[in-house]
Write a protein that holds these residues in place. Structure first.
Motif, PDB file in Angstrom:
ATOM      1  N   VAL A 152       0.855  -1.186   0.000  1.00  0.00           N
ATOM      2  CA  VAL A 152       0.000   0.000   0.000  1.00  0.00           C
ATOM      3  C   VAL A 152       0.888   1.232   0.000  1.00  0.00           C
ATOM      4  N   ASP A 153       0.710   2.086  -1.017  1.00  0.00           N
ATOM      5  CA  ASP A 153       1.476   3.328  -1.125  1.00  0.00           C
ATOM      6  C   ASP A 153       0.576   4.533  -0.879  1.00  0.00           C
ATOM      7  N   TYR A 154       1.099   5.500  -0.146  1.00  0.00           N
ATOM      8  CA  TYR A 154       0.460   6.798   0.002  1.00  0.00           C
ATOM      9  C   TYR A 154       1.356   7.802  -0.705  1.00  0.00           C
ATOM     10  N   GLY A 155       1.044   8.097  -1.975  1.00  0.00           N
ATOM     11  CA  GLY A 155       1.934   8.962  -2.725  1.00  0.00           C
ATOM     12  C   GLY A 155       3.289   8.289  -2.850  1.00  0.00           C
ATOM     13  N   GLY A 156       4.320   8.944  -2.322  1.00  0.00           N
ATOM     14  CA  GLY A 156       5.656   8.379  -2.391  1.00  0.00           C
ATOM     15  C   GLY A 156       6.036   7.574  -1.167  1.00  0.00           C
ATOM     16  N   VAL A 157       5.098   7.398  -0.250  1.00  0.00           N
ATOM     17  CA  VAL A 157       5.385   6.670   0.987  1.00  0.00           C
ATOM     18  C   VAL A 157       4.815   5.261   0.910  1.00  0.00           C
ATOM     19  N   ARG A 158       5.629   4.263   1.198  1.00  0.00           N
ATOM     20  CA  ARG A 158       5.171   2.868   1.198  1.00  0.00           C
ATOM     21  C   ARG A 158       4.772   2.497   2.625  1.00  0.00           C
ATOM     22  N   ALA A 159       3.451   2.460   2.884  1.00  0.00           N
ATOM     23  CA  ALA A 159       2.948   2.189   4.234  1.00  0.00           C
ATOM     24  C   ALA A 159       2.939   0.702   4.557  1.00  0.00           C
ATOM     25  N   ILE A 160       2.656  -0.119   3.554  1.00  0.00           N
ATOM     26  CA  ILE A 160       2.684  -1.579   3.698  1.00  0.00           C
ATOM     27  C   ILE A 160       3.580  -2.132   2.602  1.00  0.00           C
ATOM     28  N   ASP A 161       4.545  -2.962   2.994  1.00  0.00           N
ATOM     29  CA  ASP A 161       5.578  -3.373   2.051  1.00  0.00           C
ATOM     30  C   ASP A 161       5.736  -4.897   2.018  1.00  0.00           C
TER      31      ASP A 161
ATOM     32  N   GLY B  24       5.740  -1.209   8.235  1.00  0.00           N
ATOM     33  CA  GLY B  24       5.013  -1.765   7.101  1.00  0.00           C
ATOM     34  C   GLY B  24       5.467  -3.120   6.630  1.00  0.00           C
ATOM     35  N   LYS B  25       6.468  -3.692   7.308  1.00  0.00           N
ATOM     36  CA  LYS B  25       6.989  -4.992   6.906  1.00  0.00           C
ATOM     37  C   LYS B  25       6.801  -6.016   8.021  1.00  0.00           C
ATOM     38  N   PRO B  26       6.611  -7.287   7.656  1.00  0.00           N
ATOM     39  CA  PRO B  26       6.504  -8.317   8.681  1.00  0.00           C
ATOM     40  C   PRO B  26       7.849  -8.523   9.374  1.00  0.00           C
ATOM     41  N   LEU B  27       7.837  -8.486  10.698  1.00  0.00           N
ATOM     42  CA  LEU B  27       9.053  -8.659  11.484  1.00  0.00           C
ATOM     43  C   LEU B  27       9.161 -10.068  12.042  1.00  0.00           C
ATOM     44  N   ALA B  28       8.030 -10.623  12.490  1.00  0.00           N
ATOM     45  CA  ALA B  28       8.036 -11.956  13.087  1.00  0.00           C
ATOM     46  C   ALA B  28       6.628 -12.513  13.112  1.00  0.00           C
ATOM     47  N   GLU B  29       6.536 -13.844  13.233  1.00  0.00           N
ATOM     48  CA  GLU B  29       5.247 -14.511  13.364  1.00  0.00           C
ATOM     49  C   GLU B  29       5.458 -15.783  14.182  1.00  0.00           C
ATOM     50  N   GLY B  30       4.495 -16.085  15.060  1.00  0.00           N
ATOM     51  CA  GLY B  30       4.614 -17.294  15.857  1.00  0.00           C
ATOM     52  C   GLY B  30       3.551 -17.356  16.931  1.00  0.00           C
TER      53      GLY B  30
ATOM     54  N   ILE C 117      -5.423  -3.149   7.793  1.00  0.00           N
ATOM     55  CA  ILE C 117      -6.834  -3.503   7.973  1.00  0.00           C
ATOM     56  C   ILE C 117      -7.697  -2.822   6.910  1.00  0.00           C
ATOM     57  N   ASP C 118      -7.414  -1.545   6.627  1.00  0.00           N
ATOM     58  CA  ASP C 118      -8.182  -0.815   5.603  1.00  0.00           C
ATOM     59  C   ASP C 118      -8.064  -1.494   4.239  1.00  0.00           C
ATOM     60  N   ALA C 119      -6.864  -1.951   3.902  1.00  0.00           N
ATOM     61  CA  ALA C 119      -6.655  -2.595   2.602  1.00  0.00           C
ATOM     62  C   ALA C 119      -7.352  -3.954   2.541  1.00  0.00           C
ATOM     63  N   VAL C 120      -7.322  -4.667   3.640  1.00  0.00           N
ATOM     64  CA  VAL C 120      -7.931  -5.995   3.682  1.00  0.00           C
ATOM     65  C   VAL C 120      -9.453  -5.919   3.602  1.00  0.00           C
ATOM     66  N   THR C 121     -10.032  -4.856   4.171  1.00  0.00           N
ATOM     67  CA  THR C 121     -11.493  -4.740   4.201  1.00  0.00           C
ATOM     68  C   THR C 121     -12.070  -3.916   3.052  1.00  0.00           C
TER      69      THR C 121
ATOM     70  N   ILE D 109       0.329  -7.023  15.864  1.00  0.00           N
ATOM     71  CA  ILE D 109       0.878  -5.976  16.720  1.00  0.00           C
ATOM     72  C   ILE D 109       2.036  -5.276  16.027  1.00  0.00           C
ATOM     73  N   GLY D 110       2.458  -4.180  16.629  1.00  0.00           N
ATOM     74  CA  GLY D 110       3.575  -3.404  16.110  1.00  0.00           C
ATOM     75  C   GLY D 110       3.537  -2.013  16.703  1.00  0.00           C
ATOM     76  N   PRO D 111       4.655  -1.308  16.687  1.00  0.00           N
ATOM     77  CA  PRO D 111       4.696   0.051  17.243  1.00  0.00           C
ATOM     78  C   PRO D 111       3.836   1.004  16.427  1.00  0.00           C
ATOM     79  N   ASN D 112       3.566   2.178  16.978  1.00  0.00           N
ATOM     80  CA  ASN D 112       2.826   3.201  16.235  1.00  0.00           C
ATOM     81  C   ASN D 112       3.534   3.492  14.915  1.00  0.00           C
ATOM     82  N   GLY D 113       2.734   3.571  13.851  1.00  0.00           N
ATOM     83  CA  GLY D 113       3.313   3.813  12.535  1.00  0.00           C
ATOM     84  C   GLY D 113       3.750   2.559  11.812  1.00  0.00           C
ATOM     85  N   ALA D 114       3.475   1.387  12.401  1.00  0.00           N
ATOM     86  CA  ALA D 114       3.881   0.127  11.766  1.00  0.00           C
ATOM     87  C   ALA D 114       3.028  -0.205  10.558  1.00  0.00           C
ATOM     88  N   GLY D 115       1.825   0.387  10.462  1.00  0.00           N
ATOM     89  CA  GLY D 115       0.951   0.146   9.315  1.00  0.00           C
ATOM     90  C   GLY D 115      -0.222  -0.760   9.609  1.00  0.00           C
TER      91      GLY D 115
END
Length: 240
Positions: free
Chosen positions: A14-23, A214-220, A49-53, A38-44
Motif C-alpha cells: 500500500v502506497d500513500y503517494g511516495g510513501v510505502r505504508a505496507i511493504d 510496514g513490513k513483517p518482522l516476526a510470526e509465531g 486492515i483498511d486494505a484488507v477490508t 501488533i507493532g509500534p505506532n506507525g507500523a501500518g
C-alpha cells in the motif's frame, strides 16, 4: 492435496503517494483462528486492515477468502461475503436504542432472521437486558460490546478488529477479550485482532504477527513472540 488457508493476504503493498505504508506483507489465517497483529505506532496496522477490508485498494498484492480473490471488491461486497470489521472508535448510534440498531445492522447484513440474529448476539454479549436502552446511556465498556455486536451480525466468517479495547479499564478489557474468544470459538469465526493491550493479545491469540515500518518482522505463537529478541527490541521492551 494442498490445503488452502481460509483467509490469506499475499505480498500486500500500500502506497500513500511516495510513501510505502505496507511493504510486501504475507499473512495466512486458518478457519476459526484468532490472529493477533501488533507493532509500534506507525507500523501500518490500521492501513493493513483498511486494505484488507476494502476501504483502500492496495497498490499490489492479493486478498483471498476461501480461495476467492476479493482484492478489488468494495467494502459492502466484502461484508456480504462475510468479512466484517470494527474501528478504533465505536460506530454505534448513541440516540438509537440497542436492539433497534443491532436489528437494522443485521437486516443490512442480510441475515436470514434479523430479529433472531440481533437477540442472539445481544444475549451472547450480556447486552439483552439493555435492549430498550438508548445506546448513549450505556457505560463505555457496554458500548464497546455493542460495537462488537454490530460487527458480528449476519454471522461473518472473518472479523477484523482495530483496537477494540481502546479506552477500556483493565477489567473491561479482560471481560471483552473473553467474550471475543468464546464467540470466536462458538461461531467458528476467523479473527484478526489489532490491539495494543499485550496481555489481551497474548491471552487469546493462537498466533501473533508483528509489523515494523510496514513490513513483517516476526510470526509465531504468543510464547515465541514474547521470546523473540527482534520483537523485544523493536516493540515489547524488557518488560515483555
Amino acid at each position: 492435496m494442498i490445503q488452502v488457508p481460509f483467509f490469506s493476504v499475499r505480498d500486500l503493498v500500500v502506497d500513500y503517494g511516495g510513501v510505502r505504508a505496507i511493504d510486501g506483507v504475507h499473512l495466512e489465517i486458518n478457519k476459526g483462528e484468532i490472529r493477533g497483529l501488533i507493532g509500534p505506532n506507525g507500523a501500518g496496522k490500521s492501513t493493513f486492515i483498511d486494505a484488507v477490508t476494502g476501504r483502500r485498494i492496495p497498490t499490489a498484492g492479493q486478498v483471498q477468502l476461501g480461495g476467492e480473490d476479493i482484492t478489488q471488491l468494495a467494502v459492502v461486497a466484502r461484508r456480504m461475503r462475510g468479512v466484517s470489521r470494527s474501528f478504533q472508535r465505536t460506530s454505534i448510534f448513541h440516540d438509537m436504542n440497542v436492539l433497534e440498531q443491532v436489528f437494522l445492522a443485521s437486516h443490512q447484513a442480510q441475515a436470514k432472521d434479523p430479529e433472531r440474529d440481533a437477540v442472539a448476539i445481544l444475549e451472547e454479549l450480556d447486552l439483552l437486558q439493555y435492549a430498550d436502552w438508548r445506546a448513549g446511556d450505556l457505560g463505555y465498556g457496554q458500548q464497546r460490546r455493542l460495537d462488537l455486536a454490530l460487527a458480528l451480525v449476519g454471522s461473518p466468517s472473518v472479523l477484523l478488529l482495530d483496537e477494540p479495547m481502546a479506552g477500556l479499564t483493565v477489567t473491561e478489557s479482560r471481560d471483552l477479550a473473553q467474550h471475543l474468544k468464546r464467540l470466536a470459538r462458538e461461531r467458528n469465526v476467523t479473527v484478526l485482532l489489532v490491539e495494543h493491550d499485550m496481555e489481551v493479545v497474548f491471552g487469546i491469540s493462537d498466533r501473533v504477527t508483528v509489523l515494523e515500518l510496514g513490513k513483517p518482522l516476526a510470526e509465531g505463537t504468543p510464547d515465541e513472540i514474547r521470546a523473540n529478541p527482534k520483537v523485544r527490541e523493536a516493540y515489547l521492551g524488557s518488560a515483555a
